[in-house]
Design an enzyme around this catalytic site. Structure first.
Site, PDB file in Angstrom:
ATOM      1  CD  GLN A  49      -2.778   1.341   2.159  1.00  0.00           C
ATOM      2  OE1 GLN A  49      -2.137   1.282   3.576  1.00  0.00           O
ATOM      3  NE2 GLN A  49      -3.420   0.477   2.428  1.00  0.00           N
ATOM      4  CE1 TYR A 122      -2.691   9.352   7.785  1.00  0.00           C
ATOM      5  CE2 TYR A 122      -3.834   7.348   6.566  1.00  0.00           C
ATOM      6  CZ  TYR A 122      -3.485   8.160   7.844  1.00  0.00           C
ATOM      7  OH  TYR A 122      -3.736   7.337   8.996  1.00  0.00           O
TER       8      TYR A 122
END
Length: 172
Positions: A49, A122
Site C-alpha cells: 500500500q 491522507y
C-alpha cells in the site's frame, strides 16, 4: 488470496509515525524482496500500500511539529492541529514521481502489485475532498480537477511499471 500491507510511505514527508517501513529509496528493495519471498512461500500474493500522509499525521512528535506538512491546502489538520502548506505545482509533480518510483521498487522487489491509499484523510483524500481542497489551479475546484492528482499518479505508475503489474486504489 493476497495480503495487502498497511501504510507504506513513498517519502519521509509522508510518514505518519516514526519507524514505519518505507519504500522511499532503492536501498529498501532488499527488505521488500525478503518480505515478498517469505509470503510467496505460502502461495500468497503480496500487495504493498503506497501512501503519503499529507497534512494528517498520527503523532504530533518532533518530526511532524517542526515541519509544515504538504497538502492540497494551507489550512491546518483539524485532527491534530498540525500546520501544513499547499503543495506547489513542482511539489505535486515530485510527489507523483515518488509514487511512481515506489511502484517501480515494489515491482523490482518481486511484489505482486500496489494499492494507493486514497482514504482515511491522507494526501489523496485531501486533494479529492471539496471540504479540504481549496486550490485554484488544475488540482482544485471541480471533481475532475480534484481527482487529477490521483489520476496523474496512476498514469505515472502505469508508465513506470507497465500494464501487467497490479494497481488498485483504496478510496472512501
Amino acid at each position: 488470496g493476497a495480503i495487502i500491507s498497511s501504510f507504506v510511505p513513498v517519502h519521509l514527508e509522508g510518514r505518519i509515525l516514526p519507524n514505519y517501513a518505507m519504500i522511499d529509496n532503492d536501498d529498501k528493495i532488499p527488505f521488500w524482496r525478503a518480505v515478498g519471498k517469505k509470503i510467496h512461500e505460502y502461495d500468497c500474493k503480496y500487495i504493498i500500500q503506497l501512501s503519503h500522509s499529507g497534512r494528517q499525521r498520527d503523532v504530533p512528535g518532533i518530526e511532524n511539529v517542526m515541519n509544515r506538512a504538504l497538502s492540497s491546502t494551507n489550512h491546518m489538520d483539524t485532527f491534530h492541529g498540525l500546520l501544513c502548506q499547499a503543495m506547489t505545482p513542482a511539489e505535486v509533480k515530485q510527489t507523483i514521481r515518488y509514487f511512481a518510483d515506489g511502484a517501480r521498487r515494489a515491482r523490482e522487489a518481486g511484489l505482486d502489485g500496489v494499492e494507493l491509499h486514497a482514504s482515511h484523510g491522507y494526501l489523496f483524500t485531501q486533494f479529492l475532498s471539496s471540504a479540504i481542497n481549496d486550490r485554484k489551479d488544475e488540482y482544485g475546484g471541480s471533481l475532475e480537477n480534484r481527482a487529477r492528482f490521483l489520476l496523474d499518479v496512476m498514469a505515472a505508475i502505469r508508465k513506470e511499471v507497465g500494464n501487467d503489474f497490479h494497481l488498485q486504489v483504496k478510496i472512501n
